[in-house]
Design a protein around this motif. Structure first.
Motif, PDB file in Angstrom:
ATOM      1  N   ASP A  40      -3.699  10.045  -5.520  1.00  0.00           N
ATOM      2  CA  ASP A  40      -4.857   9.506  -5.333  1.00  0.00           C
ATOM      3  C   ASP A  40      -4.911   9.366  -3.801  1.00  0.00           C
ATOM      4  N   LEU A 100       0.909  -0.984  -0.100  1.00  0.00           N
ATOM      5  CA  LEU A 100      -0.095   0.049  -0.055  1.00  0.00           C
ATOM      6  C   LEU A 100       0.854   1.297  -0.096  1.00  0.00           C
ATOM      7  N   ALA A 102       0.864   4.054  -2.691  1.00  0.00           N
ATOM      8  CA  ALA A 102       0.599   5.498  -2.360  1.00  0.00           C
ATOM      9  C   ALA A 102       1.676   6.295  -2.954  1.00  0.00           C
ATOM     10  N   ALA A 110      -5.726   5.648  -2.140  1.00  0.00           N
ATOM     11  CA  ALA A 110      -4.543   5.027  -1.956  1.00  0.00           C
ATOM     12  C   ALA A 110      -3.873   5.512  -0.589  1.00  0.00           C
TER      13      ALA A 110
END
Length: 296
Positions: free
Chosen positions: A171, A161, A165, A174
């Motif tokens: 985003d 993750l 990100a 994210a």
């Protein structure tokens, strides 16, 4: 002792190749020396930086006339020595090379013209764009992978993750997914500093306050302590996210930010934002439990 000898030998090799590449007059030989140098530098597990005075864990930038420079170090001893004029050794931190390479576009937008490795010793410099090209060539050629790079397999869900990100900075979903997962972990881990009743999580202290270093796995905290020369830990500090947020936001706390897994996913936020973020994460968890109960 074997690791110490290896690190010293590697540092000497990097210095020798840097000197040879910069002084060689034969273009063919010079190109080969540069190639050998980057084959030593790119696969390093960590590059080292000196933290600036901001509330975030971000490196110092220097100026040479109108040119903005980012100093980077290939081993921690060089960084500690250089940091004497920039707040001392507690400002030194390590990060996987892939993190900075991924952020080369952001560096250029910040005005950074050159990334200067090992200033004051056997320095060598490269533009952010060229550094990215070198890293991509090294990875795609099959010679090796960049630690922390986008092609590296993540060790955990949080790592995956964090990498996503970082490469999708616009985003919001994210970033939210990363922090919700982190805030719902059973425990956070910290390197202890101090003795007895005064033991507290290790932090990089700047003029703005304390920048806490947290870890999503106990072994990562122990590895960081060994890397920073803090010795082999018998135990690390373990707290639930709720305990940590409460402690860091308590009256009298000097904590201003927290950075997680600096040698892996490497992501951070301000302490003031943590209570609201924790509340959101707990609500998400409650909604998920409710949905599961309704489906059972």
């Amino acid at each position: 002792m074997d690791n110490e000898h290896h690190d010293t030998a590697r540092a000497a090799t990097i210095d020798a190749l840097s000197l040879a590449a910069r002084s060689e007059t034969d273009k063919t030989i010079q190109a080969e020396k540069w190639r050998e140098l980057w084959r030593e530098v790119l696969p390093l597990e960590r590059w080292y930086f000196i933290k600036d005075d901001s509330e975030e864990v971000s490196p110092i930038f220097l100026k040479d006339g109108d040119t903005i420079l980012l100093p980077v170090f290939t081993d921690v001893e060089r960084a500690i020595n250089y940091a004497k004029d920039f707040g001392g050794k507690d400002r030194v931190y390590g990060s996987a090379p892939g993190g900075m390479i991924t952020a080369t576009e952001e560096l250029e937008k910040s005005g950074v013209s050159l990334v200067v490795f090992n200033p004051h010793e056997e320095p060598f410099a490269v533009t952010p764009a060229t550094l990215k090209q070198l890293a991509e060539g090294y990875s795609t050629s099959g010679e090796g992978q960049i630690v922390g790079g986008s092609v590296q397999l993540p060790e955990s869900e949080v790592d995956a993750l964090a990498y996503f990100a970082r490469t999708h900075v616009d985003d919001i979903k994210a970033k939210s997914a990363l922090w919700i997962t982190t805030l719902l972990l059973d425990s956070w881990y910290f390197v202890p500093q101090g003795e007895g009743e005064h033991v507290q999580p290790f932090a990089v202290v700047g003029e703005g306050g304390a920048h806490i270093l947290g870890f999503t796995q106990a072994k990562r905290a122990a590895e960081y302590a060994a890397l920073r020369g803090l010795g082999q830990l018998d135990a690390v500090i373990e707290m639930t996210p709720q305990e940590a947020v409460s402690a860091f936001t308590a009256t009298g706390s000097k904590a201003v930010s927290i950075q997680f897994d600096p040698q892996h996913g490497s992501f951070h936020t301000g302490i003031k934002q943590l209570p609201a973020m924790l509340k959101i994460a707990e609500q998400v968890a409650a909604d998920q439990r409710k949905d599961q109960d309704d489906n059972d």
